[in-house]
Design a protein around this motif. Structure first.
Motif, PDB file in Angstrom:
ATOM      1  N   GLY A 121      73.934  39.916   5.798  1.00 45.73           N
ATOM      2  CA  GLY A 121      74.191  38.950   4.746  1.00 45.73           C
ATOM      3  C   GLY A 121      75.324  37.991   5.015  1.00 45.73           C
ATOM      4  N   GLY A 122      75.826  37.965   6.259  1.00 51.95           N
ATOM      5  CA  GLY A 122      76.912  37.053   6.572  1.00 51.95           C
ATOM      6  C   GLY A 122      78.260  37.490   6.046  1.00 51.95           C
ATOM      7  N   LEU A 123      78.333  38.641   5.412  1.00 50.83           N
ATOM      8  CA  LEU A 123      79.601  39.136   4.892  1.00 50.83           C
ATOM      9  C   LEU A 123      80.340  39.860   6.001  1.00 50.83           C
ATOM     10  N   GLU A 124      81.592  39.524   6.163  1.00 56.99           N
ATOM     11  CA  GLU A 124      82.352  39.950   7.334  1.00 56.99           C
ATOM     12  C   GLU A 124      82.435  41.460   7.450  1.00 56.99           C
ATOM     13  N   ASP A 125      82.596  42.148   6.338  1.00 56.54           N
ATOM     14  CA  ASP A 125      82.889  43.577   6.408  1.00 56.54           C
ATOM     15  C   ASP A 125      81.779  44.447   5.827  1.00 56.54           C
ATOM     16  N   MET A 126      80.639  43.878   5.515  1.00 53.45           N
ATOM     17  CA  MET A 126      79.616  44.654   4.846  1.00 53.45           C
ATOM     18  C   MET A 126      78.645  45.268   5.849  1.00 53.45           C
ATOM     19  N   GLY A 127      79.087  46.291   6.540  1.00 53.13           N
ATOM     20  CA  GLY A 127      78.248  47.029   7.461  1.00 53.13           C
ATOM     21  C   GLY A 127      78.615  48.490   7.406  1.00 53.13           C
ATOM     22  N   VAL A 128      78.211  49.234   8.437  1.00 54.74           N
ATOM     23  CA  VAL A 128      78.530  50.659   8.481  1.00 54.74           C
ATOM     24  C   VAL A 128      80.035  50.872   8.585  1.00 54.74           C
ATOM     25  N   GLY A 129      80.739  49.930   9.217  1.00 52.59           N
ATOM     26  CA  GLY A 129      82.193  50.038   9.275  1.00 52.59           C
ATOM     27  C   GLY A 129      82.806  50.080   7.895  1.00 52.59           C
ATOM     28  N   ALA A 130      82.292  49.238   6.977  1.00 54.62           N
ATOM     29  CA  ALA A 130      82.779  49.263   5.596  1.00 54.62           C
ATOM     30  C   ALA A 130      82.446  50.587   4.925  1.00 54.62           C
ATOM     31  N   ALA A 131      81.306  51.185   5.301  1.00 50.57           N
ATOM     32  CA  ALA A 131      80.939  52.485   4.744  1.00 50.57           C
ATOM     33  C   ALA A 131      81.926  53.567   5.177  1.00 50.57           C
ATOM     34  N   VAL A 132      82.378  53.503   6.439  1.00 56.17           N
ATOM     35  CA  VAL A 132      83.388  54.453   6.916  1.00 56.17           C
ATOM     36  C   VAL A 132      84.683  54.280   6.125  1.00 56.17           C
ATOM     37  N   ASN A 133      85.082  53.014   5.882  1.00 59.69           N
ATOM     38  CA  ASN A 133      86.287  52.761   5.099  1.00 59.69           C
ATOM     39  C   ASN A 133      86.182  53.374   3.708  1.00 59.69           C
ATOM     40  N   LEU A 134      85.027  53.169   3.083  1.00 61.17           N
ATOM     41  CA  LEU A 134      84.823  53.715   1.744  1.00 61.17           C
ATOM     42  C   LEU A 134      84.839  55.237   1.757  1.00 61.17           C
ATOM     43  N   ALA A 135      84.205  55.829   2.768  1.00 63.85           N
ATOM     44  CA  ALA A 135      84.190  57.286   2.873  1.00 63.85           C
ATOM     45  C   ALA A 135      85.600  57.850   3.066  1.00 63.85           C
ATOM     46  N   VAL A 136      86.425  57.153   3.855  1.00 62.19           N
ATOM     47  CA  VAL A 136      87.809  57.592   4.053  1.00 62.19           C
ATOM     48  C   VAL A 136      88.556  57.611   2.725  1.00 62.19           C
ATOM     49  N   LEU A 137      88.371  56.564   1.918  1.00 60.43           N
ATOM     50  CA  LEU A 137      89.032  56.514   0.616  1.00 60.43           C
ATOM     51  C   LEU A 137      88.544  57.633  -0.298  1.00 60.43           C
ATOM     52  N   VAL A 138      87.232  57.889  -0.296  1.00 61.37           N
ATOM     53  CA  VAL A 138      86.673  58.945  -1.149  1.00 61.37           C
ATOM     54  C   VAL A 138      87.200  60.313  -0.727  1.00 61.37           C
ATOM     55  N   VAL A 139      87.251  60.567   0.571  1.00 59.68           N
ATOM     56  CA  VAL A 139      87.766  61.854   1.063  1.00 59.68           C
ATOM     57  C   VAL A 139      89.235  62.021   0.692  1.00 59.68           C
ATOM     58  N   ALA A 140      90.017  60.952   0.798  1.00 60.45           N
ATOM     59  CA  ALA A 140      91.432  61.029   0.437  1.00 60.45           C
ATOM     60  C   ALA A 140      91.596  61.354  -1.042  1.00 60.45           C
ATOM     61  N   VAL A 141      90.816  60.692  -1.898  1.00 57.25           N
ATOM     62  CA  VAL A 141      90.877  60.968  -3.339  1.00 57.25           C
ATOM     63  C   VAL A 141      90.438  62.404  -3.626  1.00 57.25           C
ATOM     64  N   ALA A 142      89.401  62.865  -2.926  1.00 61.48           N
ATOM     65  CA  ALA A 142      88.924  64.239  -3.128  1.00 61.48           C
ATOM     66  C   ALA A 142      89.987  65.250  -2.732  1.00 61.48           C
ATOM     67  N   CYS A 143      90.730  64.972  -1.668  1.00 60.81           N
ATOM     68  CA  CYS A 143      91.799  65.890  -1.264  1.00 60.81           C
ATOM     69  C   CYS A 143      92.889  65.962  -2.324  1.00 60.81           C
ATOM     70  N   VAL A 144      93.224  64.826  -2.900  1.00 60.20           N
ATOM     71  CA  VAL A 144      94.232  64.823  -3.962  1.00 60.20           C
ATOM     72  C   VAL A 144      93.742  65.634  -5.163  1.00 60.20           C
ATOM     73  N   ALA A 145      92.444  65.507  -5.488  1.00 63.93           N
ATOM     74  CA  ALA A 145      91.895  66.165  -6.674  1.00 63.93           C
ATOM     75  C   ALA A 145      91.692  67.658  -6.487  1.00 63.93           C
ATOM     76  N   THR A 146      91.419  68.097  -5.273  1.00 59.25           N
ATOM     77  CA  THR A 146      91.013  69.492  -5.064  1.00 59.25           C
ATOM     78  C   THR A 146      92.052  70.345  -4.347  1.00 59.25           C
ATOM     79  N   ARG A 147      93.142  69.752  -3.889  1.00 54.60           N
ATOM     80  CA  ARG A 147      94.146  70.522  -3.155  1.00 54.60           C
ATOM     81  C   ARG A 147      95.519  70.332  -3.785  1.00 54.60           C
ATOM     82  N   PRO A 148      95.734  70.967  -4.935  1.00 55.91           N
ATOM     83  CA  PRO A 148      96.990  70.738  -5.671  1.00 55.91           C
ATOM     84  C   PRO A 148      98.228  71.272  -4.968  1.00 55.91           C
ATOM     85  N   ARG A 149      98.060  72.153  -3.992  1.00 57.38           N
ATOM     86  CA  ARG A 149      99.230  72.720  -3.324  1.00 57.38           C
ATOM     87  C   ARG A 149      99.947  71.694  -2.444  1.00 57.38           C
TER      88      ARG A 149
END
Length: 431
Positions: free
Chosen positions: A42-70
């Motif tokens: 679509g001509g969008l600079e960051d809209m590919g699988v690389g952007a999906a990896v970025n999003l997954a990294v953010l989701v994993v980071a949020v999940a670690c904060v939510a599930t690992r209170p120690r």
């Protein structure tokens, strides 16, 4: 494609575990840009699988904060929240809100990698494992760089041969190589015979020899990127290791200027700075003189809005109005992180950015005072990055910055564990 790829990556993190997900990213991400570029749609600079990896990294980071209170996210929040909040507010009055939000998300992934290091680095053994994974992940780009040189694919515009491997630009590859060099020399700081604090990392003789042999390969590739700021950063890293850990490393440091003078193409990169310093014609300006002219124009606008700037990602939008020379597509990036933050977010954003590194350098200093001498190499890597940020668009160098922030986060996590152990030590009662 973006949603499907993100879902698959998040499912992988769910079943394999966030630690395995981070290890997989560290092991493979440096070699994947050529593949990810094929998936941009679509001509969008960051809209590919690389952007999906970025999003997954953010989701994993949020999940670690939510599930690992120690594990407390506080240290990372102290580092990153001021800058992220300033950038988020600045994006509200940016001339291109979409580009501004993309930059905020990019910076958020840097913060996420710093945060993930706090969750998975518990001691020197963990840090050693992740550092070795980062080095292992550099093998594929190194082999690809060798293939580029062997087949004559390393021609890069008017600058002749500039190796760039799997990265979009030689400067980005140069920063990545500088980070890998710092990681390798950090691993080589110890004597390899003990785990005790201050004695560095335990390495087998075979692994130590392999890392020692890898150093000249990395240095050769750094030279062939023809990135002058990376040469300076690599020199600082070599000098630090040579003076504090192994005098033989000084031979590499001393050989750098010899190589720069002996190889004509490398000598030309230095000679370029001695000419083209006047604005008689655009073609005659050398790259540094071009930058100086660009920054001078930006600073004239900065003083009109010194406190909050012109809005995040606004430099490229306004540059054609204050830069006196013609530009391709009427835009160009700032080529300086410091100028960019001053122009786009004002003094407030600039101070928030500096706070990141003042805090990191302070924590690294505490590691050194506690006897962790290997932290000197982390300090040298940080200073090398800051020197490159003076004259390059380091904010947009996603992949090498991920690796650097994971290393910095891991070092800070080791300091936190040392403090926790110190607090748990029993107090001896008087007899």
């Amino acid at each position: 494609m973006l949603i499907a790829a993100s879902a698959l990556l998040i499912l992988f993190a769910w079943f394999a575990g966030p630690r395995r997900f981070v290890e997989a990213v560290l092991l493979t991400r440096s070699a994947l840009d050529p593949i990810f570029n094929l998936t941009k749609v679509g001509g969008l600079e960051d809209m590919g699988v690389g952007a999906a990896v970025n999003l997954a990294v953010l989701v994993v980071a949020v999940a670690c904060v939510a599930t690992r209170p120690r594990v407390r996210p506080g240290p990372t929040a102290i580092l990153w929240l001021p800058l992220l909040l300033v950038c988020l507010v600045s994006s509200r009055f940016a001339p291109d809100p979409g580009a501004a939000i993309r930059l905020v998300m990019l910076l958020a992934t840097h913060a996420a990698f710093c945060l993930l290091a706090f969750y998975f680095v518990r001691d020197l053994a963990d840090l050693r494992r992740f550092l070795l994974i980062i080095v292992a992940g550099s093998i594929a780009p190194t082999l690809y760089a060798g293939l580029q040189l062997a087949l004559g694919w390393a021609e890069f515009g008017e600058d002749g041969t500039r190796v760039y491997s799997s990265f979009p630009h030689p400067n980005i590859y140069a920063f990545y190589l500088m980070t890998i060099l710092a990681v390798v020399l950090t691993l080589l700081t110890g004597k390899g015979s003990a785990k005790a604090s201050g004695k560095g990392f335990v390495l087998s003789p075979r692994l130590r020899r392999a890392l020692v042999l890898y150093v000249p390969v990395l240095l050769g590739l750094i030279l062939l990127t023809k990135t002058r700021s990376a040469w300076a950063g690599a020199g600082l890293i070599l000098l630090t290791h040579g003076l504090l850990f192994d005098r033989r490393t000084l031979l590499y440091f001393l050989s750098l200027p010899v190589a720069l003078l002996a190889v004509p193409e490398l000598a030309e990169r230095l000679a370029d700075l001695q000419q083209g310093n006047t604005m008689d014609a655009y073609e005659k300006l050398n790259s540094y003189a071009f930058r100086m002219l660009l920054w001078q124009g930006a600073m004239t606008w900065f003083w009109e809005r010194p406190l909050f700037g012109w809005g995040l990602s606004s430099f490229g939008h306004y540059v054609a109005q204050f830069f006196p020379l013609p530009l391709e597509n009427d835009t160009i990036d700032s080529h300086s992180v410091y100028v960019q933050f001053l122009f786009e977010t004002g003094v407030i954003g600039f101070l928030a950015y500096l706070w990141l590194y003042v805090r990191v350098i302070t924590l690294t200093g505490k590691l050194i005072l506690r006897g962790e001498r290997w932290a000197w190499m982390i300090l040298a890597m940080t200073v090398g990055y800051l020197s490159m940020a003076y004259s390059d668009n380091m904010l947009y160098y996603l992949v090498p910055t991920w690796y650097m922030w994971f290393v910095l986060g891991g070092a800070c996590a080791v300091l936190g564990q040392r403090r926790a152990v110190h607090r748990r030590r029993p107090v001896a009662l008087p007899a």
